[in-house]
Design an enzyme around this catalytic site. Structure first.
Site, PDB file in Angstrom:
ATOM      1  CE  LYS A 195      -4.070   1.170  -0.068  1.00 26.55           C
ATOM      2  NZ  LYS A 195      -5.430   0.762  -0.208  1.00 26.55           N
ATOM      3  CG  ASP A 226      -7.411   3.694  -0.537  1.00 26.70           C
ATOM      4  OD1 ASP A 226      -7.836   2.557  -0.495  1.00 26.70           O
ATOM      5  OD2 ASP A 226      -7.237   4.476   0.468  1.00 26.70           O
TER       6      ASP A 226
END
Ligand code: NDP
Length: 449
Positions: free
Chosen positions: A130, A170
């Site tokens: 991430k 995201d």
């Protein structure tokens, strides 16, 4: 938190706390997984002997870097950015990038840690990672966002590659940001490497259904949970928090299934529309004009906007938390249950606090934890990688069917695993354990890495 940590995993958790001070969201994500793993270590002592959990809790690589850029007034701005490459045992690191002022290492690590198990649950060949930055795209011009993304990629590109690390979007990172990043990657590397990013535009290597995938997936998951209880979304009153990518496509699929979404939100407040959210208007406001949900009320006089309102106080049968972490606390969860909520499917990552999770589990409502319920986004990213690798593109119906099949399999796997480990109906345990076992077995096979 009152759930007991098994004596085999408690010392590992203490070590995580000591080694990662101040990273509260990361601690929370680790603890939630460890709470499920005691019985797994009893069944597979080899995982304990080879320190699989200790290794998983330490990212393979963490990159922190400076992103300098020029704003429209030619002033120099400086942001901090991260990429945490957590686990590559099942495939290249895979996970989105978040641009939000709240981003710091603890947030990226919680998201990266969750991503390992989520990606494992999809059954596809993707590892976990991430990234993101404390950059706030809100209120910035397109040119400022472009300069930021180019500077961001000028450092990050050296860590990426279709076989190495494949980011996506995201919070705060959508088609616009990914376009600027892909352009800069292509320019620096002199390679048209479609598989290096997912969530791309449809005319430059993207996949149909990727934009819709997380929201559609969370809705398919809700439908599966309800089906298992002899019920469905048809005729259900639903609430969806947020009004971004995940929220919009959750609303779309709920409406297709015959449910009615009566409320959504953003960080300024809540819009309640008893007739059902007008999705065309919401898309126009959020996707095209980048405006606030507050503006919805000026188009529909019967819709009510409540500044700083709490969306979980609105009675509903199915709730889809789709904004951000820890947005549903214990009080909210109790209110939802009291108001007759029978199912919660998490589109956002870790949106429910540990107290809230406990309330849902105790009430025995259908509760789909994020790492299972929102895995449709990353699963469709893996389908985008498949299409890129074969230089092919699939049609909408076929891709959506693949997504639906994956969500059904994830539900089945979580439900069966929960049953196998003595906690039938507890999809938190089911998802944690099923996701963990696939990763742990691969780690064992590859030796001490
Ligand atoms: P977007 O940026 O498109 O939308 C985010 C929405 O959530 C906005 O409405 C935003 O409101 C709201 N929000 C964000 N932060 C906060 C906050 N601190 N408090 C209140 N509201 C907030 O992001 P996505 O829809 O892509 O992501 C939403 C969630 O889904 C995140 O948890 C993300 O990690 C998760 N997720 C996303 C996937 C994807 O494919 N996009 C895949 C899997 C999970 P505002 O505009 O006011 O900030």
């Amino acid at each position: 938190m009152s759930v007991h940590l098994d004596e085999k995993v408690a010392p590992i958790y203490q070590e995580v706390l000591a080694r990662n001070p101040g990273e509260t969201e990361f601690h929370q994500a680790v603890r939630e997984v460890l709470e499920s793993l005691g019985p797994v270590l009893s069944k597979y002592p080899e995982f304990r002997d080879s320190k699989v959990i200790e290794r998983i809790c330490e990212p393979e690589r963490q990159i922190i870097f400076r992103v300098p850029w020029l704003d429209d007034q030619n002033r120099i701005q400086v942001n901090r950015a991260f990429r945490v490459e957590f686990s590559s045992v099942l495939g290249p690191y895979k996970g989105g990038m978040r641009f939000h002022p709240s981003v710091y290492l603890g947030i990226i690590k919680f998201l990266g840690f969750e991503q390992i198990f989520k990606n494992s649950l999809t059954g596809l060949p993707i590892g976990g990672g991430k990234g993101g930055s404390d950059f706030d795209p809100k209120g910035k011009s397109d040119a400022e966002v472009m300069r930021f993304c180019q500077s961001f990629m000028t450092e990050l590109y050296r860590h990426l590659g279709e076989h190495t690390d494949v980011p996506a979007g995201d919070i705060g990172v959508g088609a616009r940001e990914l376009g600027y990043m892909f352009g800069q990657y292509k320019r620096i590397t002199n390679r048209y490497e479609s598989g290096v990013l997912t969530g791309k535009g449809l005319n430059w290597g993207g996949s149909l259904v990727r934009k819709e995938a997380t929201g559609y997936g969370a809705t398919f998951f809700a439908q599966e949970m309800l089906k298992a209880r002899g019920d469905s979304l048809e005729g259900k009153t639903c609430v969806v928090s947020g009004s971004g990518n995940v929220a919009i496509y959750t609303i779309e699929k709920v409406h297709q299934f015959g449910g009615k979404v009566v409320a959504c939100s953003d960080s300024n407040g809540v819009i309640f529309h008893e007739k059902g959210i007008d999705l065309d208007l919401l898309k126009q406001l959020k996707e095209v004009e980048r405006r606030r949900v507050k503006d919805y009320a000026s188009y529909h006089k019967d819709a009510i906007f409540t500044e700083n309102g709490n969306i979980w106080e609105i009675p509903c049968q199915v709730a889809f938390p789709s904004a951000t972490q820890n947005e549903v606390n214990g009080k909210d969860a109790a209110k939802l249950v009291k108001n007759g909520c029978i199912a919660v499917s998490e589109g956002a990552n870790m949106p429910t606090t540990p107290e809230g999770v406990e309330i849902f589990l105790e009430a025995k409502i259908a509760y789909g934890p994020a790492k299972a319920a929102n895995a449709g986004g990353v699963a469709t990213s893996a389908l985008e990688m498949q299409q890129n690798a074969s230089r092919d593109s699939w049609d909408f119906e076929y891709t959506e069917k693949r997504l639906q099949d994956i969500m059904m399999k994830i539900h089945r796997s979580a439900a069966e695993t929960a049953e196998e480990f003595g906690t039938p109906g507890n999809l938190v345990n089911g998802a944690n354990i099923a996701g963990f076992i696939r990763v742990a077995k691969a780690m064992l096979a590859m030796g001490v890495i």
